[in-house]
Design an enzyme around this catalytic site. Structure first.
Site, PDB file in Angstrom:
ATOM      1  N   GLY A  57       0.803  -1.204   0.000  1.00 43.07           N
ATOM      2  CA  GLY A  57       0.000   0.000   0.000  1.00 43.07           C
ATOM      3  C   GLY A  57       0.843   1.263   0.000  1.00 43.07           C
ATOM      4  CG  ASP A  90       0.591  -4.990   8.831  1.00 43.11           C
ATOM      5  OD1 ASP A  90      -0.312  -5.854   8.878  1.00 43.11           O
ATOM      6  OD2 ASP A  90       1.012  -4.511   7.766  1.00 43.11           O
TER       7      ASP A  90
END
Length: 400
Positions: A99, A218
């Site tokens: 991303g 994450d």
């Protein structure tokens, strides 16, 4: 009669007086309102100018902070240098993407191979991730974390320069795809054990050796990178958060992460703790055991979510054998598999309090890795803290 006329005259005079006073009051109100509008307009313009000045000051302050960081060991690169190092950001040098943008393989003038992350995510989120990575990794130093060598913040271009990891991400080897940027290798049991230990040590460092602790937020198989000898390092700290100063506390934040790895209590409440990372680590352990992705709704009913499917099976030795990754071809010690399955079961417990500390996980894995000659140098620097056990965990231990 004369009294009535006098009364009428007085009434008229009073009325005229009242009208004059009312007119003056209305006029004063109009003047006051006009003055208010004038002042409001001036204040608004001043606020806008102050905001612009504050923004410029903040940018200068951030840059000044980065310069201080650079003096502590990070190298500041120019865009031209990194453009040259990657062959003009050639497509042939792309080794990853996400991303945030693309990651390129590069070669510096001194001959060092590096990985260069080009942050092309516009807006505040991209700026924040860049700042977090630089500020955190300039302070964190562990052989189990990917090292940040430098950065570039040149003409709105934001790039991060890391040490190069020749074998890419763990995910690429567990789930080979045809368009992979590395040559997938079949990971044997010994290598999986070592990767599990070294990744655990990375999280242990963040949770136990930094104050306040750092929560990765994450952690997943694609963020575990492997060098040319398949030693593992934890990477990608763009979403990391500083944890609470007090034991048992939490930080409240927007829920971010990757589907299948996010701890249930964090997903439901936004309350983030180090135990959220422990859950994500447990999911990675299940990937190493089963060779399955965390979420795959194409599978048979009940098997789409890895944790939901695997957790009930981890408490039985015979069932554990049936969920093992076929790619391992049975080349593993069942005793070790049972122990790793027990650790995974504890890490993915729905109740955060029942999950172990990463120091406990490291301590449990060390003896397994040390039994293999090729990895006998991998040790532990953590002390053992006995975790709180849930009824499910007691059942695990009983069945094992």
């Amino acid at each position: 009669m004369e009294e009535d006329d006098g009364y009428r005259r007085k009434a008229k005079v009073a009325l005229v007086g009242i009208l004059m006073v009312a007119s003056i009051a209305v006029f004063a109100l109009v003047v006051a309102f006009a003055y208010y509008c004038y002042i409001r307009n001036k204040v608004s313009k001043l606020r806008k100018s102050f905001k612009v000045e504050d923004a410029n000051l903040n940018e200068k302050s951030d840059f000044a902070n980065l310069q201080v960081v650079a003096e502590k060991g990070l190298q500041v690169f120019t865009f031209k240098q990194l453009h040259s190092a990657t062959g003009g950001f050639s497509k042939s040098n792309v080794i990853g993407h996400g991303g945030f943008g693309l990651v390129y393989r590069g070669m510096l003038n001194d001959g060092r191979k590096v990985a260069i992350k080009f942050m092309d995510q516009a807006g505040k989120q991209g700026e924040e991730e860049f700042k977090v990575e630089v500020e955190l990794l300039s302070r964190l130093h562990s052989p189990y974390l990917l090292a940040l060598l430098g950065y570039c913040s040149d003409n709105n271009h934001k790039l991060l320069v890391y040490e190069y990891m020749a074998n890419g991400g763990l995910q690429e080897h567990l789930y080979p795809v045809s368009n992979s940027n590395v040559t997938p290798m079949k990971l044997d049991w010994e290598t999986r054990l070592r990767v599990a230990l070294e990744a655990a040590k990375g999280l242990e460092y963040l949770h136990e050796h930094v104050c306040p602790p750092v929560i990765h937020r994450d952690f997943k198989s694609s963020n575990i990178l492997l060098d040319k000898k398949f030693h593992a390092k934890v990477s990608d700290f763009g979403l990391a958060k500083l944890g609470p100063d007090r034991a048992g506390g939490h930080v409240s934040t927007r829920v971010l992460g990757t589907q299948g790895y996010v701890a249930p209590e964090y997903a439901l409440t936004g309350h983030l703790t180090t135990k959220s990372d422990v859950y994500s680590y447990g999911v990675v352990l299940l990937e190493l055991l089963t060779g399955r992705v965390p979420v795959d709704m194409k599978r048979s009913p009940g098997e789409g979510v890895l944790v939901s499917w695997a957790l009930p099976l981890l408490t039985d030795r015979e069932k554990v054998a049936k969920i093992m990754d076929p790619a391992l071809e049975g080349q593993y010690s069942m005793k070790e598999v049972v122990q790793v399955a027990a650790i995974a079961a504890m890490c993915v417990q729905p109740e955060a309090d029942y999950r172990p500390l990463m120091a406990d996980v490291v301590q449990s894995l060390v003896p397994l890795v040390k039994t293999h000659r090729s990895t006998s140098m991998v040790g532990s620097y953590s002390s053992f803290h006995s975790p709180k056990l849930s009824p499910a965990q007691h059942q695990v231990n009983a069945n094992m």
